[in-house]
Design a protein around this motif. Structure first.
Motif, PDB file in Angstrom:
ATOM      1  N   GLN A   1       0.714  -1.218   0.169  1.00 13.84           N
ATOM      2  CA  GLN A   1       0.057  -0.042   0.039  1.00 13.84           C
ATOM      3  C   GLN A   1       1.055   1.271   0.051  1.00 13.84           C
ATOM      4  OE1 GLN A   1      -2.254  -1.287   3.518  1.00 13.84           O
ATOM      5  NE2 GLN A   1      -4.176  -1.014   2.301  1.00 13.84           N
ATOM      6  N   GLN A   2       2.137   1.149   0.796  1.00 12.83           N
ATOM      7  CA  GLN A   2       2.785   2.186   0.715  1.00 12.83           C
ATOM      8  C   GLN A   2       3.530   2.807  -0.663  1.00 12.83           C
ATOM      9  OE1 GLN A   2       3.364   4.663   3.044  1.00 12.83           O
ATOM     10  NE2 GLN A   2       2.661   3.906   4.891  1.00 12.83           N
ATOM     11  N   VAL A   3       3.800   1.874  -1.539  1.00 11.74           N
ATOM     12  CA  VAL A   3       4.505   2.220  -2.806  1.00 11.74           C
ATOM     13  C   VAL A   3       3.453   2.439  -3.845  1.00 11.74           C
ATOM     14  CG1 VAL A   3       6.391   0.680  -1.911  1.00 11.74           C
ATOM     15  CG2 VAL A   3       4.378  -0.278  -3.311  1.00 11.74           C
ATOM     16  N   VAL A   4       2.529   2.610  -3.739  1.00 13.52           N
ATOM     17  CA  VAL A   4       1.335   2.931  -4.728  1.00 13.52           C
ATOM     18  C   VAL A   4       1.673   4.210  -5.317  1.00 13.52           C
ATOM     19  CG1 VAL A   4      -1.017   2.882  -5.454  1.00 13.52           C
ATOM     20  CG2 VAL A   4      -0.340   0.941  -4.206  1.00 13.52           C
ATOM     21  N   LEU A   5       1.343   5.024  -4.225  1.00 17.02           N
ATOM     22  CA  LEU A   5       1.386   6.493  -4.692  1.00 17.02           C
ATOM     23  C   LEU A   5       2.604   6.978  -5.046  1.00 17.02           C
ATOM     24  CD1 LEU A   5      -1.082   8.176  -2.123  1.00 17.02           C
ATOM     25  CD2 LEU A   5      -1.646   7.550  -4.560  1.00 17.02           C
ATOM     26  N   PRO A   6       3.890   6.869  -4.431  1.00 21.79           N
ATOM     27  CA  PRO A   6       5.204   7.259  -4.910  1.00 21.79           C
ATOM     28  C   PRO A   6       5.391   6.728  -6.485  1.00 21.79           C
ATOM     29  CG  PRO A   6       5.328   6.481  -2.710  1.00 21.79           C
ATOM     30  CD  PRO A   6       3.991   6.129  -2.922  1.00 21.79           C
TER      31      PRO A   6
END
Length: 438
Positions: A332-337
């Motif tokens: 979930q953390q890497v989706v937006l970057p």
């Protein structure tokens, strides 16, 4: 002037606050329009710098009013009158935007800014009159710091264009940002997390509204000129971008994260980058439209970058400030970057860059929702604690006499009390293991 309760139930934005925000729409639109004009004429560097400077004045005046209102909005007659004076200052500031962009003449903008800041100084002096001890010192520090810096801003407005003017601006910005930090040392002002989150969300909608306007203009020009193949992809991509931006920003209950003073400072200050990027998306769409229609003599790559760069900035800074606090897994953390990086790569798509960027932004929302749904389903399929305890106890009892009766009889005359057959079930009320005999 009495402070508001930071735990007040059902605290919401007032009609006066909404009117205040509405007047800032004019200033944001003026800044965005002049950025479009500068970039379209091939003066991107000058336009971006001027836009960043003017947007700071807009954002800082709005933010100071918002945080004061969450603490001391008494909504009495003096408060309303002073707020209306601040609104007049906003309109004066907006009127000075064209002159600032075209001639680097910031005198009108400074005049409007001084009006707003003098009004806010009056509010802080009223607040100091109703406080004692540390809170009174805090209010007086705010009033003194704002009044002192007004002298510097007047001097800035009188300086000739050049490096000295820019250096003074940077020093004044640093001093402005330091005023709340210094003032709050003697005691923090009360603030309402839900109210602050709502106010920032409303301003986010205002700046994203510029993107909606740009997409509408693209559709209108496509209908007028019949150039559907060139303009409709920009309109569709612009709508996808604004829809995804809305979803990304409002998907998390950010008020739950705003609890500590340091967290609030970083979150509040960092929103300059979020708001500035969001407003620039709309300006970028206007630039892309003018490039397609031949009104802006710039390259396709430059027009594409005018949209993709601020869009990627908005996605990344929104993730950095608050979205990441509600993403427990690495996936979930890497989706937006990764989305921000992919949107930047869309710049190379040329005339299809806006549509590609919108598709990437929309796809990131779909991916995030899918990961979130799967995580939720996975957590529900795991054995709840009471089921696990029941299973363990059942296995233990069956091991007493495999294939036989689950009750262990107590030998007569052993001195131990005879226990009746106790159902093995889980008592949910007390948390003990219990289950009925089969």
């Amino acid at each position: 002037m009495v402070r508001r309760d930071p735990a007040e139930a059902h605290r919401a934005a007032t009609p006066l606050e909404l009117l205040f925000d509405l007047c800032f729409v004019v200033a944001v639109a003026q800044a965005g329009g002049r950025l479009v004009h500068a970039v379209a004429q091939g003066h991107a560097g000058h336009g971006v710098v001027g836009y960043a400077m003017i947007f700071f004045a807009i954002w800082w005046a709005w933010m100071n009013f918002t945080w004061f209102a969450t603490a001391y909005d008494t909504d009495d007659v003096p408060y309303r009158l002073v707020t209306l004076v601040q609104i007049a200052g906003v309109l004066v500031l907006a009127a000075g935007v064209p002159r600032a962009f075209e001639h680097s003449d910031y005198s009108i903008i400074v005049a409007g800014y001084v009006v707003m800041r003098l009004a806010l100084t009056t509010q802080w002096l009223r607040a100091a009159g109703g406080e004692r001890g540390g809170p009174r010192t805090t209010a007086l520090r705010y009033a003194g710091g704002i009044a002192l810096l007004l002298v510097g801003w007047v001097a800035f407005g009188l300086l000739p264009r050049g490096g000295v003017q820019m250096s003074v601006f940077v020093l004044l910005v640093a001093a402005e940002l330091a005023v709340p930090v210094v003032a709050e040392r003697s005691g923090t002002t009360p603030w309402h997390p839900r109210h602050i989150a709502e106010r920032y969300g409303l301003f986010a909608l205002i700046v994203l509204g510029e993107t909606v306007v740009a997409a509408t203009v693209a559709v209108q020009r496509a209908l007028d000129k019949g150039s559907f193949a060139d303009l409709l992809p920009i309109a569709a991509g612009g709508l996808l971008i604004v829809f995804a931006a809305y979803w990304i920003y409002f998907i998390v209950p950010i008020h739950e994260h705003l609890r500590g003073g340091e967290t609030a400072f970083l979150w509040g200050y960092g929103h300059y980058l979020v708001f500035c990027s969001a407003a620039a998306i709309g300006a970028g769409l206007h630039i892309a439209i003018e490039q397609v229609t031949g009104e802006a003599p710039i390259s396709t790559l430059s027009a594409a970058a005018a949209v993709t760069v601020p869009t990627a900035g908005f996605v990344f800074f929104t993730w950095l400030l608050h979205a990441r606090h509600y993403k427990p897994s690495l996936r979930q953390q890497v989706v937006l970057p990764m989305t921000a990086a992919a949107i930047l790569a869309c710049t190379l798509a040329g005339r299809w860059a806006v549509l590609c960027a919108g598709g990437v932004a929309a796809a990131s929302v779909a991916v995030s929702l899918t990961i979130r749904h799967r995580s939720h389903v996975s957590s529900r399929t795991e054995d709840p604690p009471h089921r696990s305890a029941r299973a363990v106890e059942g296995r233990r009892l069956r091991a007493v006499r495999p294939g036989g009766d689950r009750r262990r009889p107590v030998p007569a005359g052993s001195g131990a009390p005879e226990h009746p057959t106790v159902p093995v079930a889980t008592c949910l009320a007390c948390g003990s293991v219990a289950s009925t005999d089969e």
